[in-house]
Design an enzyme around this catalytic site. Structure first.
Site, PDB file in Angstrom:
ATOM      1  N   SER A 133       8.607  51.983  81.916  1.00 24.80           N
ATOM      2  CA  SER A 133       9.331  52.960  82.725  1.00 24.80           C
ATOM      3  C   SER A 133       9.017  52.795  84.198  1.00 24.80           C
ATOM      4  O   SER A 133       9.813  53.179  85.044  1.00 24.80           O
ATOM      5  CB  SER A 133       8.914  54.385  82.350  1.00 24.80           C
ATOM      6  OG  SER A 133       9.359  54.723  81.092  1.00 24.80           O
ATOM      7  N   HIS A 154      15.191  49.218  78.928  1.00 19.38           N
ATOM      8  CA  HIS A 154      14.547  50.530  79.023  1.00 19.38           C
ATOM      9  C   HIS A 154      15.326  51.591  78.245  1.00 19.38           C
ATOM     10  O   HIS A 154      16.403  52.025  78.663  1.00 19.38           O
ATOM     11  CB  HIS A 154      14.438  50.923  80.511  1.00 19.38           C
ATOM     12  CG  HIS A 154      13.726  52.207  80.757  1.00 19.38           C
ATOM     13  ND1 HIS A 154      14.191  53.173  81.613  1.00 19.38           N
ATOM     14  CD2 HIS A 154      12.566  52.699  80.243  1.00 19.38           C
ATOM     15  CE1 HIS A 154      13.352  54.199  81.627  1.00 19.38           C
ATOM     16  NE2 HIS A 154      12.363  53.933  80.804  1.00 19.38           N
TER      17      HIS A 154
HETATM   18  P1  NAI Z   1       2.817  55.510  72.682  1.00 17.34           P
HETATM   19  O1  NAI Z   1       1.463  55.824  73.184  1.00 17.34           O
HETATM   20  O2  NAI Z   1       3.535  56.491  71.839  1.00 17.34           O
HETATM   21  O3  NAI Z   1       2.766  54.132  71.856  1.00 17.34           O
HETATM   22  C1  NAI Z   1       2.128  52.968  72.320  1.00 17.34           C
HETATM   23  C2  NAI Z   1       1.681  52.143  71.117  1.00 17.34           C
HETATM   24  O4  NAI Z   1       1.230  50.868  71.579  1.00 17.34           O
HETATM   25  C3  NAI Z   1       0.519  52.770  70.335  1.00 17.34           C
HETATM   26  O5  NAI Z   1       0.872  52.875  68.976  1.00 17.34           O
HETATM   27  C4  NAI Z   1      -0.640  51.792  70.540  1.00 17.34           C
HETATM   28  O6  NAI Z   1      -1.459  51.660  69.397  1.00 17.34           O
HETATM   29  C5  NAI Z   1       0.093  50.495  70.815  1.00 17.34           C
HETATM   30  N1  NAI Z   1      -0.647  49.513  71.588  1.00 17.34           N
HETATM   31  C6  NAI Z   1      -1.452  49.728  72.659  1.00 17.34           C
HETATM   32  N2  NAI Z   1      -1.932  48.556  73.107  1.00 17.34           N
HETATM   33  C7  NAI Z   1      -1.415  47.586  72.313  1.00 17.34           C
HETATM   34  C8  NAI Z   1      -1.527  46.170  72.270  1.00 17.34           C
HETATM   35  N3  NAI Z   1      -2.274  45.524  73.148  1.00 17.34           N
HETATM   36  N4  NAI Z   1      -0.844  45.500  71.320  1.00 17.34           N
HETATM   37  C9  NAI Z   1      -0.079  46.165  70.418  1.00 17.34           C
HETATM   38  N5  NAI Z   1       0.050  47.486  70.402  1.00 17.34           N
HETATM   39  C10 NAI Z   1      -0.604  48.189  71.338  1.00 17.34           C
HETATM   40  O7  NAI Z   1       3.677  55.125  73.996  1.00 17.34           O
HETATM   41  P2  NAI Z   1       5.239  55.300  74.247  1.00 17.34           P
HETATM   42  O8  NAI Z   1       5.511  56.642  74.777  1.00 17.34           O
HETATM   43  O9  NAI Z   1       5.980  54.795  73.063  1.00 17.34           O
HETATM   44  O10 NAI Z   1       5.467  54.283  75.495  1.00 17.34           O
HETATM   45  C11 NAI Z   1       5.463  52.905  75.322  1.00 17.34           C
HETATM   46  C12 NAI Z   1       6.131  52.238  76.516  1.00 17.34           C
HETATM   47  O11 NAI Z   1       7.461  52.732  76.652  1.00 17.34           O
HETATM   48  C13 NAI Z   1       5.450  52.461  77.861  1.00 17.34           C
HETATM   49  O12 NAI Z   1       5.588  51.290  78.625  1.00 17.34           O
HETATM   50  C14 NAI Z   1       6.262  53.601  78.465  1.00 17.34           C
HETATM   51  O13 NAI Z   1       6.253  53.567  79.880  1.00 17.34           O
HETATM   52  C15 NAI Z   1       7.650  53.268  77.950  1.00 17.34           C
HETATM   53  N6  NAI Z   1       8.588  54.405  77.852  1.00 17.34           N
HETATM   54  C16 NAI Z   1       8.176  55.621  77.352  1.00 17.34           C
HETATM   55  C17 NAI Z   1       9.080  56.672  77.243  1.00 17.34           C
HETATM   56  C18 NAI Z   1       8.663  58.000  76.675  1.00 17.34           C
HETATM   57  O14 NAI Z   1       9.390  58.989  76.873  1.00 17.34           O
HETATM   58  N7  NAI Z   1       7.557  58.102  75.954  1.00 17.34           N
HETATM   59  C19 NAI Z   1      10.486  56.520  77.678  1.00 17.34           C
HETATM   60  C20 NAI Z   1      10.838  55.175  78.090  1.00 17.34           C
HETATM   61  C21 NAI Z   1       9.887  54.197  78.203  1.00 17.34           C
END
Ligand code: NAI
Length: 407
Positions: A133, A154
């Site tokens: 993001s 995105h």
């Molecule tokens: P989240 O915290 O729900 O999920 C992230 C996942 O990545 C976790 O399950 C974690 O175990 C895993 N993870 C962490 N390091 C890792 C690695 N090295 N290899 C493999 N898996 C790994 O996060 P979320 O909210 O899904 O966000 C993920 C991405 O999406 C971020 O870049 C965020 O900026 C982006 N994003 C988030 C939005 C939101 O509303 N939550 C909206 C649009 C984009």
């Protein structure tokens, strides 16, 4: 017996099946996996945490059962979607992907490490995308041997429900990778808006005044939260008021996005965060998820008390001035995004209606209100405050002079 014709047809169909690797099975990764699997892609969902993988699997089962209850899908469709996803615990398992989308923790160093390892496993023409993001796609692409295969894709939360996907080419991205990405995401029945690789892309940039200007109006003592929300919902037809929405998103999350955009824009006062939101965030008044934010919430996440502000309690002229002030700041932001070629006028308007459910595209709204209205409202604010925050976009001024409209 299968004839030659049929065999080649089957082969053709098989070669068309897209293999998609998703890295990170959290909120976004699991949602994106559902979208791709529903469209018939073979998805491998990878996470370093087994607990996160298990959670994603259970959550999908629940979501699909709910869709069956609502008669939106049947059991056959549920099985088809589920069988299209495999849950894997090694990055190597993503080797045969045509497209990978990364949705892990928002940390550039961690993302770079994962991207460079991933590139050593995947095929030559695999597109390597990030769902980030707030990080620049150029900086992520720079971690690859072939940065031209990197692109930003995105999604919005929840990915299966939100129609919009911003596709962001970095300066390194090849035209072929951009076009293929747009094609795939459109096949997934999403509305694509192509955005320049700049902070906040389209939505997270253009939407800032909805929160920022509303907070500023509150801080000036012009009106309370409920009155500002009422003005924008009743007169602006926004589905949620800014304070309800900030409580829904979480004041911590919303504040961080604002601060990140503000910093990334070299402290342009237009994006300046508000102390009110910082204090709410520091106090743990995060909104719906903590039971208290700008409003109080019951155990079901419903606002305690009524949000209705009767029009007799709110002077119509006050409500109008609140709504107009926030609206013209949003229009200014959208016009400036067009002025700086962040995206096309169509994509800017689509982004706001499909990404954050605005009742109208902001540029179409500007046409409706008239350029002279936009310019004079902004000039009035600027003259009152003498703050750069209220500077009118040169594009609005030019269009007003030339008597032009956006559409
Ligand atoms: P989240 O915290 O729900 O999920 C992230 C996942 O990545 C976790 O399950 C974690 O175990 C895993 N993870 C962490 N390091 C890792 C690695 N090295 N290899 C493999 N898996 C790994 O996060 P979320 O909210 O899904 O966000 C993920 C991405 O999406 C971020 O870049 C965020 O900026 C982006 N994003 C988030 C939005 C939101 O509303 N939550 C909206 C649009 C984009």
């Amino acid at each position: 017996m299968i004839g030659e014709n049929q065999k080649s047809k089957i082969k053709n169909q098989q070669s068309k099946i897209l293999h998609v690797g998703i890295i990170g099975s959290g909120t976004m990764g699991s949602g994106i996996a559902q979208v791709a699997a529903t469209s018939g892609c073979k998805v491998k969902l990878y996470d370093t945490s087994q607990a996160a993988l298990d959670k994603a699997k259970t959550a999908l089962e629940k979501i699909l059962n709910r869709l069956i209850e609502k008669e939106r899908i049947d059991n056959v469709e549920k099985d088809r979607i589920q069988s299209n996803i495999s849950y894997v615990d090694s990055l190597k398992d993503l080797a045969n992907s045509n497209l990978t989308i990364e949705a892990i923790v928002e940390n550039l160093d961690v993302k770079k490490k994962v991207f460079s390892e991933l590139e050593s496993y995947v095929v030559e023409d695999c597109i390597i995308a990030s769902n980030t993001s707030s990080l620049s796609i150029a900086s992520i692409a720079a971690s690859l041997q072939k940065p031209e295969r990197c692109v930003g894709i995105h999604f919005f939360n929840p990915a299966p429900l939100m129609k919009l996907v911003e596709v962001i080419p970095a300066i390194q991205t090849s035209e072929d990778v951009l076009q293929k990405s747009i094609e795939i995401i459109s096949d997934w029945k999403k509305v694509v808006a192509v955005a320049k690789d700049t902070p906040g892309f389209i939505v997270n940039r253009v939407a800032r005044p909805f929160y920022g200007e509303s907070l500023r109006i509150y801080e000036e003592g012009i009106a309370d939260f409920a009155t500002i929300d009422w003005s924008l919902k009743t007169l602006g037809s926004f589905r949620m008021g800014p304070f309800e929405l900030m409580d829904f998103i979480g004041n911590d999350v919303n504040y961080t996005v604002t601060e990140t955009v503000f910093t990334a824009f070299y402290f342009d006062p237009r994006y300046k965060p508000a102390f009110t939101q910082k204090r709410f965030s520091e106090a743990g008044y995060l909104g719906r998820k903590s039971g208290k934010g700008y409003y109080d919430y019951d155990e079901n996440g419903k606002i305690v008390g009524s949000l209705d502000v009767t029009s007799s309690a709110v002077e119509r002229s006050l409500a109008e001035s609140i709504c107009n002030r926030v609206l013209v700041m949003l229009i200014n932001e959208a016009a400036d995004a067009l002025f700086l070629n962040i995206a096309s006028a169509e994509d800017i308007d689509n982004a706001m209606t499909k990404g954050v459910n605005y009742p109208k595209g902001l540029l179409a709204w500007a046409d409706e209100k008239g350029m002279d209205w936009c310019v004079s409202e902004l000039d009035e604010l600027y003259n009152e405050y003498h703050e750069d925050r209220y500077r009118c976009s040169p594009l609005l001024r030019k269009m007003n002079k030339e008597n032009k409209t956006f559409f």
